[in-house]
Design an enzyme around this catalytic site. Structure first.
Site, short mmCIF file in Angstrom:
data_model
loop_
_atom_site.label_atom_id
_atom_site.label_comp_id
_atom_site.label_asym_id
_atom_site.label_seq_id
_atom_site.Cartn_x
_atom_site.Cartn_y
_atom_site.Cartn_z
N HIS A 15 0.83 -1.20 0.00
CA HIS A 15 0.00 0.00 0.00
C HIS A 15 0.87 1.25 0.00
O HIS A 15 0.46 2.31 -0.50
CB HIS A 15 -0.90 0.03 1.24
CG HIS A 15 -1.96 -1.01 1.26
ND1 HIS A 15 -1.76 -2.27 1.78
CD2 HIS A 15 -3.25 -0.99 0.83
CE1 HIS A 15 -2.88 -2.97 1.67
NE2 HIS A 15 -3.80 -2.22 1.10
N ASP A 51 -4.53 -6.18 -7.64
CA ASP A 51 -4.69 -5.49 -6.37
C ASP A 51 -4.93 -4.02 -6.69
O ASP A 51 -4.76 -3.57 -7.84
CB ASP A 51 -3.43 -5.68 -5.50
CG ASP A 51 -3.73 -5.62 -4.01
OD1 ASP A 51 -4.83 -5.15 -3.64
OD2 ASP A 51 -2.87 -6.03 -3.21
#
Length: 507
Positions: free
Chosen positions: A209, A281
């Protein structure tokens, strides 16, 4: 399989190249834009879909991912998914519902199911299947048809900041077996599984992230350690597999796996025979967007590498969806992205949306997750003498994937005195004074990673009766002198209840 609407109506005609007579043809070509939208999995804020979100579905958008901020209760979620399907029936509606520490449906209370670490520790494959079947039934009941689960990464890095208790364990064989059982359970409930994160995020000590992690292994070690769970879920019939924003330098060079054809096409499809949908993702994650120079370029690169359904992320508004669609349409127009490649991706996404499976009529026990979590708990040492303790919960952060979900023993206690503190804002003496002669139960999450928490536990264990309840990924650390060390393998509502039951503190 029906061809994309824009193609079924005839060939796409480009009246002029980009820039001709000062006009950008891409922005005015509805065929290319519609085709691009059919590769995108977007998001929106709120408990109801804004008008633009419904409009995008009518224009061809593949679907949406729901997050905690979209969810109030099950009745509201069912109304929301019905709203989306009224805009287009074959909409993909996805969610990250892993059980354990990553839950969206139960983000306000914590999941009623233990997560993968607990299920792996129990070692009962049929239990894993039944837990995931129950999760799938709950999703199907509210209109969700794609679960971005299970996590099948082999968690070999003890300090992995993003996987941890989301993994079934550190042994590839164990992870593979439970991964397959989870896929079967979900899909028996009529919900498509999306196993993640290919080719394996378990050996990292960085969070994709926030940056681009590296798994610096040989291709052979990758096949021996990281890839067996993916082979198992493919054999089990998983409908989708999610890519990881990680580097494997021997294969990907400086790029993430999400942008690497050698992994997504040559390995995943060529070697392992996967024929379903490859989902990325979230492209807003720094591991992808920073590597490509933004979400738009990331979308193009992922499609070119072999991805089919592009998850944009959580913090998404109309402008970001349009940015991604425009980048894809532009790449189609200038020939840097193959029309056949995007057409192939759209066909796979359509097949995923159309897939359905009869829900098995199996009566679900409301205690299933709680009984499973109880089986996962391990106790080292003795809890004798801790019948009337003082419970201290150490404040701990959460990952982006987990979100701010309640955890700990507090919701389950029978009036036992308790205190929540930050480890660096208290002392052993202060806690001993607060305990007023009671033994202390110290509840933590990844306690060994926090120097202040570790030091506090060691100081307490040296001078006072102490039991530690560890609700994060288990490590080898144990404070000298501790009377008991309880491992729950997760911090869900079910895990907290199990720990309280083991301690005899349940209300």
């Amino acid at each position: 399989m029906a061809r994309p609407d824009t193609l079924a109506e005839g060939p796409i005609t480009m009246s002029a190249p980009i820039g001709a007579e000062g006009e950008d043809t891409v922005s005015t070509d509805p065929g290319l834009r519609r085709l691009a939208l059919r590769t995108l999995l977007a998001a929106f804020p709120g408990h109801t879909a804004p008008g633009w979100a419904e409009d995008l579905l009518g224009e061809g958008l593949a679907g949406y991912t729901l997050f905690g901020f979209n969810i109030a209760d099950t009745e509201q979620v069912a109304t929301l998914t019905a709203q989306l399907r009224a805009a287009r029936r074959d909409t993909i509606i996805a969610i990250d519902e892993e059980g354990g520490d990553v839950t969206r449906l139960a983000h306000r209370t914590g999941s009623p199911y233990p997560g993968n670490a607990a299920l792996g520790a129990i070692g009962d494959l049929d239990l894993t299947r039944r837990v995931y079947h129950a999760i799938g039934r709950e999703l199907a009941d509210v209109g969700i048809n794609l679960d971005l689960a299970p996590t099948v990464d082999v968690n070999t890095a003890t300090d992995n900041p993003v996987i941890g208790t989301r993994s079934f364990g550190a042994d590839p064989v164990r992870v593979a077996a439970h991964a397959a059982a989870a896929v079967v359970g979900l899909q028996q409930a009529g919900v498509a599984a999306c196993a993640k994160h290919f080719p394996g995020h378990g050996a990292t000590i960085a969070d994709s992230h926030l940056e681009l992690p590296t798994v610096d292994v040989t291709p052979q070690l990758l096949r021996d350690r990281e890839l067996p769970p993916f082979a198992a879920v493919i054999a089990a019939g998983t409908k989708a597999i999610m890519t990881a924003h990680i580097r494997v330098p021997a294969i990907t060079g400086d790029d993430p796996a999400t942008f690497t054809e050698a992994l997504l096409v040559d390995v995943l499809r060529g070697e392992y025979g996967f024929t379903g949908t490859v989902v990325t993702d979230a492209l807003e994650m720094k591991g992808a967007s920073r590597s490509a120079g933004g979400i738009g370029p990331a979308a193009v690169r992922a499609l070119r590498a072999g991805a089919d359904l592009l998850c944009l992320g959580a913090d998404i508004e109309l402008e970001i969806v349009e940015e991604a669609a425009a980048a894809i349409a532009g790449a189609l127009a200038d020939g840097t992205l193959s029309l056949a490649r995007v057409e192939q991706a759209v066909a796979r996404n359509e097949a995923l949306a159309a897939w359905t499976h009869g829900i098995e009529d199996v009566e679900l026990s409301p205690r299933l997750g709680y009984d499973a979590a109880r089986r996962a708990v391990s106790v080292e040492g003795s809890l004798s003498g801790f019948e009337h303790p003082f419970v201290v919960q150490l404040r701990a952060g959460h990952t982006i994937a987990e979100g701010a979900v309640p955890w700990g023993l507090s919701p389950h206690l029978d009036g036992t005195p308790q205190l929540a503190v930050a480890a660096d804002e208290t002392s052993a003496n202060a806690l001993i004074d607060a305990a007023a002669g009671r033994p202390i139960v110290l509840v933590g999450r990844h306690t060994h990673r926090n120097p202040a928490a570790r030091s506090l536990a060691e100081q307490l264990a040296a001078v006072h009766p102490l039991a530690v309840v560890e609700m994060g990924w288990p490590a080898g650390w144990r404070p000298n002198g501790v009377k008991a060390f309880v491992t729950t393998y997760g911090a869900s509502h079910a895990n907290g209840r199990a720990a309280a039951e083991i301690l005899g503190l349940v209300a």
